[in-house]
Design a protein around this motif. Sequence first.
Motif, PDB file in Angstrom:
ATOM      1  N   GLN A   1       5.304  59.399  38.030  1.00 42.12           N
ATOM      2  CA  GLN A   1       5.779  58.145  37.809  1.00 42.12           C
ATOM      3  C   GLN A   1       6.609  58.381  36.503  1.00 42.12           C
ATOM      4  O   GLN A   1       7.655  57.712  36.195  1.00 42.12           O
ATOM      5  CB  GLN A   1       4.552  57.060  37.550  1.00 42.12           C
ATOM      6  CG  GLN A   1       3.953  56.649  38.928  1.00 42.12           C
ATOM      7  CD  GLN A   1       2.719  55.973  38.526  1.00 42.12           C
ATOM      8  OE1 GLN A   1       2.310  55.588  37.633  1.00 42.12           O
ATOM      9  NE2 GLN A   1       2.221  55.307  39.473  1.00 42.12           N
ATOM     10  N   ALA A   2       6.220  59.280  35.588  1.00 48.34           N
ATOM     11  CA  ALA A   2       6.988  59.245  34.279  1.00 48.34           C
ATOM     12  C   ALA A   2       8.300  60.004  34.599  1.00 48.34           C
ATOM     13  O   ALA A   2       9.444  59.452  33.926  1.00 48.34           O
ATOM     14  CB  ALA A   2       6.209  60.105  33.168  1.00 48.34           C
ATOM     15  N   MET A   3       8.447  61.027  35.605  1.00 47.12           N
ATOM     16  CA  MET A   3       9.648  61.645  35.900  1.00 47.12           C
ATOM     17  C   MET A   3      10.484  60.721  36.472  1.00 47.12           C
ATOM     18  O   MET A   3      11.862  60.771  36.256  1.00 47.12           O
ATOM     19  CB  MET A   3       9.343  62.769  36.700  1.00 47.12           C
ATOM     20  CG  MET A   3       8.783  64.098  35.985  1.00 47.12           C
ATOM     21  SD  MET A   3       8.686  65.571  36.673  1.00 47.12           S
ATOM     22  CE  MET A   3       6.996  65.435  37.494  1.00 47.12           C
ATOM     23  N   ALA A   4       9.961  59.804  37.439  1.00 44.07           N
ATOM     24  CA  ALA A   4      10.521  58.962  38.088  1.00 44.07           C
ATOM     25  C   ALA A   4      11.485  57.888  37.224  1.00 44.07           C
ATOM     26  O   ALA A   4      12.578  57.331  37.457  1.00 44.07           O
ATOM     27  CB  ALA A   4       9.825  58.322  39.338  1.00 44.07           C
ATOM     28  N   THR A   5      10.600  57.411  36.265  1.00 39.11           N
ATOM     29  CA  THR A   5      11.319  56.380  35.014  1.00 39.11           C
ATOM     30  C   THR A   5      12.401  57.116  34.330  1.00 39.11           C
ATOM     31  O   THR A   5      13.424  56.436  34.197  1.00 39.11           O
ATOM     32  CB  THR A   5      10.290  56.201  34.305  1.00 39.11           C
ATOM     33  OG1 THR A   5       9.003  55.504  34.948  1.00 39.11           O
ATOM     34  CG2 THR A   5      10.728  55.025  33.099  1.00 39.11           C
TER      35      THR A   5
ATOM     36  N   ARG B   1     -11.060  65.630  37.351  1.00 38.79           N
ATOM     37  CA  ARG B   1     -10.150  65.989  38.751  1.00 38.79           C
ATOM     38  C   ARG B   1     -10.032  64.681  39.488  1.00 38.79           C
ATOM     39  O   ARG B   1     -11.120  64.043  39.735  1.00 38.79           O
ATOM     40  CB  ARG B   1     -10.777  67.162  39.364  1.00 38.79           C
ATOM     41  CG  ARG B   1     -10.035  67.717  40.458  1.00 38.79           C
ATOM     42  CD  ARG B   1     -10.686  69.080  41.078  1.00 38.79           C
ATOM     43  NE  ARG B   1      -9.972  69.486  42.013  1.00 38.79           N
ATOM     44  CZ  ARG B   1     -10.311  70.550  42.772  1.00 38.79           C
ATOM     45  NH1 ARG B   1     -11.472  71.150  42.648  1.00 38.79           N
ATOM     46  NH2 ARG B   1      -9.438  71.009  43.779  1.00 38.79           N
ATOM     47  N   ALA B   2      -8.933  64.692  40.043  1.00 40.54           N
ATOM     48  CA  ALA B   2      -8.753  63.532  41.141  1.00 40.54           C
ATOM     49  C   ALA B   2      -8.720  62.219  40.560  1.00 40.54           C
ATOM     50  O   ALA B   2      -9.201  61.263  41.064  1.00 40.54           O
ATOM     51  CB  ALA B   2      -9.593  63.814  42.391  1.00 40.54           C
ATOM     52  N   THR B   3      -8.024  61.979  39.458  1.00 39.47           N
ATOM     53  CA  THR B   3      -8.083  60.639  38.617  1.00 39.47           C
ATOM     54  C   THR B   3      -6.677  60.360  38.452  1.00 39.47           C
ATOM     55  O   THR B   3      -6.383  59.219  37.892  1.00 39.47           O
ATOM     56  CB  THR B   3      -8.630  60.878  37.118  1.00 39.47           C
ATOM     57  OG1 THR B   3      -8.225  61.980  36.517  1.00 39.47           O
ATOM     58  CG2 THR B   3     -10.265  61.097  37.191  1.00 39.47           C
ATOM     59  N   GLY B   4      -5.621  61.012  39.007  1.00 40.19           N
ATOM     60  CA  GLY B   4      -4.186  60.455  39.028  1.00 40.19           C
ATOM     61  C   GLY B   4      -3.467  61.051  37.924  1.00 40.19           C
ATOM     62  O   GLY B   4      -2.630  60.444  37.712  1.00 40.19           O
ATOM     63  N   LYS B   5      -3.771  62.200  37.410  1.00 40.30           N
ATOM     64  CA  LYS B   5      -2.714  62.738  36.504  1.00 40.30           C
ATOM     65  C   LYS B   5      -1.650  63.322  36.940  1.00 40.30           C
ATOM     66  O   LYS B   5      -0.351  62.963  36.342  1.00 40.30           O
ATOM     67  CB  LYS B   5      -3.501  63.947  35.690  1.00 40.30           C
ATOM     68  CG  LYS B   5      -4.860  63.376  35.026  1.00 40.30           C
ATOM     69  CD  LYS B   5      -5.385  64.631  34.235  1.00 40.30           C
ATOM     70  CE  LYS B   5      -5.904  65.952  35.289  1.00 40.30           C
ATOM     71  NZ  LYS B   5      -6.851  65.537  36.105  1.00 40.30           N
ATOM     72  N   SER B   6      -1.538  63.736  38.111  1.00 37.73           N
ATOM     73  CA  SER B   6      -0.338  64.401  38.722  1.00 37.73           C
ATOM     74  C   SER B   6       0.882  63.269  39.271  1.00 37.73           C
ATOM     75  O   SER B   6       1.739  63.135  38.985  1.00 37.73           O
ATOM     76  CB  SER B   6      -0.733  65.102  39.959  1.00 37.73           C
ATOM     77  OG  SER B   6      -1.270  66.243  39.363  1.00 37.73           O
ATOM     78  N   MET B   7       0.022  61.978  39.659  1.00 39.54           N
ATOM     79  CA  MET B   7       0.766  60.880  40.263  1.00 39.54           C
ATOM     80  C   MET B   7       1.242  60.153  38.892  1.00 39.54           C
ATOM     81  O   MET B   7       2.300  59.642  38.799  1.00 39.54           O
ATOM     82  CB  MET B   7      -0.329  59.921  40.695  1.00 39.54           C
ATOM     83  CG  MET B   7       0.270  58.698  41.177  1.00 39.54           C
ATOM     84  SD  MET B   7       1.773  58.920  42.491  1.00 39.54           S
ATOM     85  CE  MET B   7       0.972  59.439  43.720  1.00 39.54           C
TER      86      MET B   7
END
Length: 257
Positions: free
Chosen positions: A193-197, A183-189
């Motif tokens: 980033q993948a969706m932004a790409t 938890r809180a390791t940046g999976k959602s971020m």
Amino acid sequence: MASTNCWKCLVRPSASSSPYALSSTQRLAAFSTATALLATGRAPANSKQKPKTPNMKAKGAARSLRIKKKAPVKTGRPPAPGERKAMRKRIVLSNTNALEVQGLQELSPETMVDATMVGKVVTIPGPVIDQLRVVEAFKNNQSWDLFRSPSMLVRDETVTLSKKMLDAAAAKKTSSIVLSGPRATGKSMLLLQAMATAFTKGWIVISIPDAKELATAVTAYTPLPGTTPLQFSQNVYTATLLSQIGKANAAILSAHT
């Protein structure tokens, strides 16, 4: 001369002549219930002693002041259905009081696969911000309200994921990638980033923000008749998902219709 008591002893012995006769005091004592009552802690029925009341306060002792509390008065209107959930999911993406950082590069497919960009911050373009907001890619625990405009840090995992996506698109293959970690390791971020790409590449993005809502019965559902085992349809959630897909990919879908 024979005694008169000789004939009486055969019928009823007199109190004075019988050695087994009981006196009046002994007869009362034999049928007394005082011993049994005292053994159980109860006073006799004919006793004039008043029973002691437990937990009685002594005369003159201080008494606590008891004030009857009034029920709280409800003012204002109650929240409308879904209003609390909307406030809980409300996300602020900009802070006008924050200083603007000069010299930040914009996010693009080239910057996301460039290894030299690792450890640097890139800003998200305005149209991509609107698309990410529609698909609910931003989370309220990512501290977006601390910056003037949404920006993100490029990591090694960002470059690796972007390269896999672009390589699969170039080879026209389907790539299945699973992100896992504590938890809180940046999976959602990393998903953001993948969706932004994908948005910058002009791809159609379909996002399910919270998969738990599909299995915890927090959305409306109806059973489908004639299905074995019984299946359910979530019409409201399906309509919302289709609306998000249409709004986020409006430019691409309009070009193919």
